[in-house]
Design a protein around this motif. Structure first.
Motif, PDB file in Angstrom:
ATOM      1  N   GLY A 131       0.814  -1.205   0.000  1.00 27.62           N
ATOM      2  CA  GLY A 131       0.000   0.000   0.000  1.00 27.62           C
ATOM      3  C   GLY A 131       0.848   1.256   0.000  1.00 27.62           C
ATOM      4  N   LEU A 132       0.544   2.157   0.907  1.00 22.33           N
ATOM      5  CA  LEU A 132       1.271   3.425   1.021  1.00 22.33           C
ATOM      6  C   LEU A 132       2.275   3.419   2.158  1.00 22.33           C
ATOM      7  CD1 LEU A 132      -1.693   5.887   0.358  1.00 22.33           C
ATOM      8  CD2 LEU A 132       0.271   5.495  -1.138  1.00 22.33           C
ATOM      9  N   GLY A 133       2.491   2.260   2.784  1.00 22.48           N
ATOM     10  CA  GLY A 133       3.428   2.190   3.906  1.00 22.48           C
ATOM     11  C   GLY A 133       4.834   2.623   3.548  1.00 22.48           C
ATOM     12  N   PRO A 134       5.429   2.101   2.451  1.00 23.65           N
ATOM     13  CA  PRO A 134       6.774   2.545   2.088  1.00 23.65           C
ATOM     14  C   PRO A 134       6.853   4.041   1.809  1.00 23.65           C
ATOM     15  CG  PRO A 134       6.239   0.506   0.955  1.00 23.65           C
ATOM     16  CD  PRO A 134       4.977   0.974   1.606  1.00 23.65           C
ATOM     17  N   MET A 135       5.802   4.595   1.224  1.00 18.85           N
ATOM     18  CA  MET A 135       5.789   6.041   0.980  1.00 18.85           C
ATOM     19  C   MET A 135       5.840   6.817   2.291  1.00 18.85           C
ATOM     20  SD  MET A 135       5.625   8.673  -1.032  1.00 18.85           S
ATOM     21  CE  MET A 135       5.439   7.768  -2.564  1.00 18.85           C
ATOM     22  N   GLU A 136       5.037   6.404   3.244  1.00 16.95           N
ATOM     23  CA  GLU A 136       5.048   7.069   4.543  1.00 16.95           C
ATOM     24  C   GLU A 136       6.421   6.977   5.200  1.00 16.95           C
ATOM     25  OE1 GLU A 136       2.887   6.709   8.944  1.00 16.95           O
ATOM     26  OE2 GLU A 136       2.019   5.657   7.214  1.00 16.95           O
ATOM     27  N   ALA A 137       7.057   5.810   5.073  1.00 15.27           N
ATOM     28  CA  ALA A 137       8.365   5.607   5.701  1.00 15.27           C
ATOM     29  C   ALA A 137       9.431   6.497   5.079  1.00 15.27           C
ATOM     30  CB  ALA A 137       8.775   4.137   5.576  1.00 15.27           C
ATOM     31  N   VAL A 138       9.463   6.596   3.746  1.00 13.08           N
ATOM     32  CA  VAL A 138      10.480   7.419   3.091  1.00 13.08           C
ATOM     33  C   VAL A 138      10.219   8.897   3.344  1.00 13.08           C
ATOM     34  CG1 VAL A 138      11.577   7.983   0.892  1.00 13.08           C
ATOM     35  CG2 VAL A 138      10.896   5.628   1.368  1.00 13.08           C
ATOM     36  N   LEU A 139       8.971   9.289   3.435  1.00 11.23           N
ATOM     37  CA  LEU A 139       8.673  10.681   3.781  1.00 11.23           C
ATOM     38  C   LEU A 139       9.142  11.001   5.205  1.00 11.23           C
ATOM     39  CD1 LEU A 139       5.128  11.063   2.188  1.00 11.23           C
ATOM     40  CD2 LEU A 139       7.234  12.174   1.427  1.00 11.23           C
ATOM     41  N   GLN A 140       9.021  10.032   6.111  1.00 16.09           N
ATOM     42  CA  GLN A 140       9.559  10.237   7.462  1.00 16.09           C
ATOM     43  C   GLN A 140      11.077  10.367   7.414  1.00 16.09           C
ATOM     44  OE1 GLN A 140       8.146   7.103  10.034  1.00 16.09           O
ATOM     45  NE2 GLN A 140       6.026   7.806   9.981  1.00 16.09           N
ATOM     46  N   ALA A 141      11.724   9.556   6.592  1.00 12.93           N
ATOM     47  CA  ALA A 141      13.175   9.678   6.423  1.00 12.93           C
ATOM     48  C   ALA A 141      13.535  11.050   5.889  1.00 12.93           C
ATOM     49  CB  ALA A 141      13.685   8.577   5.488  1.00 12.93           C
ATOM     50  N   ARG A 142      12.762  11.549   4.957  1.00 10.20           N
ATOM     51  CA  ARG A 142      13.030  12.882   4.402  1.00 10.20           C
ATOM     52  C   ARG A 142      12.998  13.941   5.496  1.00 10.20           C
ATOM     53  NH1 ARG A 142       8.817  15.486   0.191  1.00 10.20           N
ATOM     54  NH2 ARG A 142       7.607  15.643   2.127  1.00 10.20           N
ATOM     55  N   ARG A 143      12.023  13.849   6.384  1.00 14.99           N
ATOM     56  CA  ARG A 143      11.942  14.842   7.467  1.00 14.99           C
ATOM     57  C   ARG A 143      13.131  14.729   8.408  1.00 14.99           C
ATOM     58  NH1 ARG A 143       6.355  13.611   6.690  1.00 14.99           N
ATOM     59  NH2 ARG A 143       6.435  11.850   8.151  1.00 14.99           N
ATOM     60  N   SER A 144      13.556  13.518   8.700  1.00 18.04           N
ATOM     61  CA  SER A 144      14.668  13.341   9.640  1.00 18.04           C
ATOM     62  C   SER A 144      16.002  13.783   9.051  1.00 18.04           C
ATOM     63  CB  SER A 144      14.753  11.877  10.081  1.00 18.04           C
ATOM     64  OG  SER A 144      15.163  11.046   9.007  1.00 18.04           O
ATOM     65  N   LEU A 145      16.097  13.809   7.730  1.00 10.99           N
ATOM     66  CA  LEU A 145      17.348  14.167   7.061  1.00 10.99           C
ATOM     67  C   LEU A 145      17.437  15.643   6.710  1.00 10.99           C
ATOM     68  CD1 LEU A 145      17.540  11.094   4.668  1.00 10.99           C
ATOM     69  CD2 LEU A 145      19.174  11.620   6.495  1.00 10.99           C
ATOM     70  N   ARG A 146      16.406  16.413   7.019  1.00 10.65           N
ATOM     71  CA  ARG A 146      16.406  17.830   6.652  1.00 10.65           C
ATOM     72  C   ARG A 146      17.624  18.530   7.247  1.00 10.65           C
ATOM     73  NH1 ARG A 146      11.381  18.996   7.943  1.00 10.65           N
ATOM     74  NH2 ARG A 146      10.620  18.615   5.831  1.00 10.65           N
ATOM     75  N   GLY A 147      18.312  19.275   6.413  1.00  2.14           N
ATOM     76  CA  GLY A 147      19.524  19.972   6.834  1.00  2.14           C
ATOM     77  C   GLY A 147      20.789  19.207   6.508  1.00  2.14           C
ATOM     78  N   LEU A 148      20.662  17.894   6.266  1.00  2.00           N
ATOM     79  CA  LEU A 148      21.815  17.077   5.882  1.00  2.00           C
ATOM     80  C   LEU A 148      21.821  16.809   4.385  1.00  2.00           C
ATOM     81  CD1 LEU A 148      21.980  14.401   8.727  1.00  2.00           C
ATOM     82  CD2 LEU A 148      23.592  16.253   8.308  1.00  2.00           C
ATOM     83  N   VAL A 149      20.684  16.379   3.870  1.00  2.00           N
ATOM     84  CA  VAL A 149      20.562  16.059   2.446  1.00  2.00           C
ATOM     85  C   VAL A 149      19.114  16.317   2.042  1.00  2.00           C
ATOM     86  CG1 VAL A 149      20.132  13.622   2.985  1.00  2.00           C
ATOM     87  CG2 VAL A 149      20.873  14.262   0.693  1.00  2.00           C
ATOM     88  N   ASP A 150      18.914  16.837   0.832  1.00  2.00           N
ATOM     89  CA  ASP A 150      17.566  17.083   0.323  1.00  2.00           C
ATOM     90  C   ASP A 150      17.059  15.817  -0.354  1.00  2.00           C
ATOM     91  OD1 ASP A 150      17.594  19.717   1.187  1.00  2.00           O
ATOM     92  OD2 ASP A 150      18.441  20.466  -0.688  1.00  2.00           O
ATOM     93  N   LEU A 151      16.010  15.229   0.212  1.00  2.00           N
ATOM     94  CA  LEU A 151      15.446  13.987  -0.308  1.00  2.00           C
ATOM     95  C   LEU A 151      14.072  14.268  -0.907  1.00  2.00           C
ATOM     96  CD1 LEU A 151      15.572  10.862  -0.528  1.00  2.00           C
ATOM     97  CD2 LEU A 151      14.539  10.762   1.743  1.00  2.00           C
ATOM     98  N   THR A 152      13.908  13.987  -2.190  1.00  2.00           N
ATOM     99  CA  THR A 152      12.610  14.097  -2.834  1.00  2.00           C
ATOM    100  C   THR A 152      12.110  12.701  -3.170  1.00  2.00           C
ATOM    101  OG1 THR A 152      13.600  14.370  -5.026  1.00  2.00           O
ATOM    102  CG2 THR A 152      13.115  16.363  -3.785  1.00  2.00           C
ATOM    103  N   VAL A 153      10.784  12.560  -3.237  1.00  2.00           N
ATOM    104  CA  VAL A 153      10.174  11.243  -3.336  1.00  2.00           C
ATOM    105  C   VAL A 153       9.313  11.155  -4.586  1.00  2.00           C
ATOM    106  CG1 VAL A 153       8.772   9.521  -2.152  1.00  2.00           C
ATOM    107  CG2 VAL A 153      10.163  11.112  -0.818  1.00  2.00           C
ATOM    108  N   VAL A 154       9.502  10.062  -5.326  1.00  2.00           N
ATOM    109  CA  VAL A 154       8.729   9.762  -6.534  1.00  2.00           C
ATOM    110  C   VAL A 154       7.760   8.623  -6.211  1.00  2.00           C
ATOM    111  CG1 VAL A 154       8.845   9.177  -8.983  1.00  2.00           C
ATOM    112  CG2 VAL A 154      10.783  10.331  -7.883  1.00  2.00           C
TER     113      VAL A 154
END
Length: 428
Positions: A131-154
């Motif tokens: 479902g959308l579980g992996p999307m939610e997980a990678v978006l959480q990773a994006r928030r935790s990485l803010r300031g270190l690396v810019d992560l965008t999600v497809v």
């Protein structure tokens, strides 16, 4: 070649509050540029404030000695899979629980940051049983990485046409609402590839966001139809890895490349290996695409998952392969993982000049060809601060030949300096 922890550069001052650190000012000293100049570079406010000859810039700033390093615009990673990364050696079925996916996505993004990519685009599968579980997980990773690396999600749905595709389309819309910023997918896997592409382009136009599609590119007629549909879409369409396109006759490749160039479609190749099944492997025809005017960027693809269990996610390795196997000049090869990759991701251009974003990579060496060959020691700057360091020291035992030839050493011991191996070492 141990990876060190990201850290702030050491300042040369007394203890207590450091005005330079508080202001965020950073002075990179003695760096070599690709044109041969040795310069100081002052950073502030996330941008390059000034570039001057070595020793010419003075500022109340934290100083970083880049002597012996080549200073480059930072790399960017336009094609990776954070949800499946680092899963090749997992015993049993790969877990797609949100904490496990978040950990993999975070760790893989940090590894790529250490290699020099300050921006990462991660393709995430949605639908199926996850479902959308992996999307939610990678978006959480994006928030935790803010300031270190810019992560965008497809967001990458499996099916978008027919009865089964209605659920995929609804889930794709939900993924965009959650925070995915690029509409992706793989038309080749849908019973109606053209209908799939139409659905993706329509949704992207509705949201005003880019499109990034997986395709082997083995069907030139299908690529021609995609180019015709994509021509008017802004902010742009990217496809890749297009390994199948490279297996077609040269005249067919050239005609298709002309269509892609006219439509402004970017091709992201994957020199380090694909991200699909083994029977679909192949190399995109990089030189023919570039000759036609197609923007060609290079990404990593699979990073130690079942598609490529040894994938390193290293943009400099991708550039090395473009130079060694595809015949690109070193500066064009590095441009594919930096300038072109950033453009494909909709990021601002970076040059080592005043006014440009402070997204930089320092690699030990004095020429770009040598850096691509032996790019072990690296310092990564994101938004004007040092966010990652990797150091390598190569040491040899005592050798009369090394002494007689006066071979270069990374740190030549002075006298009987304690703690230094007598044999010295060379550092790539």
């Amino acid at each position: 070649m141990p990876d060190s922890q990201p850290q702030q550069p050491h300042s040369s001052g007394s203890s207590g509050p450091d005005p330079a650190a508080e202001s965020g000012a950073l002075l990179l000293c003695g760096a070599r540029l690709t044109d041969g100049r040795t310069v100081d570079v002052r950073l502030g406010g996330g941008r390059i404030e000034a570039v001057g000859t070595a020793g010419s810039l003075t500022a109340q700033a934290t100083r970083v000695d880049l002597g012996g390093h080549l200073l480059l615009p930072a790399a960017a990673e336009p094609h990776t899979h954070g949800d499946t990364a680092l899963s090749a050696e997992v015993e049993g079925p790969v877990s797609y629980d949100i904490p496990d996916v978040q950990r993999r996505a975070t760790e893989s993004a940090l590894l790529q940051l250490g290699h020099g990519a300050t921006a990462v685009r991660s393709h995430v599968r949605i639908g199926d049983v996850q479902g959308l579980g992996p999307m939610e997980a990678v978006l959480q990773a994006r928030r935790s990485l803010r300031g270190l690396v810019d992560l965008t999600v497809v967001a990458v749905p499996r099916l978008l046409t027919g009865v089964a595709g209605s659920d995929g389309l609804a889930m794709l819309r939900d993924a965009m609402k959650m925070g995915a910023s690029v509409v992706g997918g793989c038309p080749d896997l849908d019973p109606d590839p053209t209908g799939y592409a139409e659905a993706v382009l329509e949704l992207a136009a509705e949201h005003g966001c880019p499109v990034d599609l997986h395709t082997d590119g083995a069907d030139p007629a299908r690529l021609g139809r995609l180019a015709a549909m994509a021509g008017g879409l802004r902010p742009g369409v990217t496809i890749g890895p297009c390994g199948g396109l490279g297996r077609l006759p040269v005249e067919v490749i050239s005609r298709t490349a002309d269509q892609l160039a006219a439509a402004g479609v970017t091709v992201v190749c994957l020199p380090q290996g694909g991200c699909g099944s083994a029977e679909r492997r192949g190399a995109a025809p990089v030189r023919l695409l570039r000759a036609a005017g197609v923007r060609v960027a290079a990404g990593s693809g699979a990073m130690r998952d079942v598609s490529n269990p040894v994938g390193r996610g290293d943009p400099l390795e991708a550039a090395y392969l473009l130079a060694s196997q595809s015949g690109l000049r070193p500066d064009d090869a590095y441009g594919a993982v930096s300038t072109s990759a950033r453009a494909a991701m909709g990021l601002p251009e970076v040059r080592v000049e005043a006014g440009f974003p402070a997204e930089l990579l320092a690699v030990r060496g004095d020429r770009l060809a040598g850096a691509l060959s032996l790019a072990y020691s690296r310092i990564v700057v994101h938004r004007g601060r040092v966010v990652a360091r990797t150091s390598a020291v190569r040491e040899y035992c005592d050798s009369a030949a090394a002494v007689a030839l006066d071979l270069p050493r990374q740190g030549r011991a002075k006298g009987n300096e304690p703690g230094r191996p007598k044999g010295g070492g060379t550092g790539p």
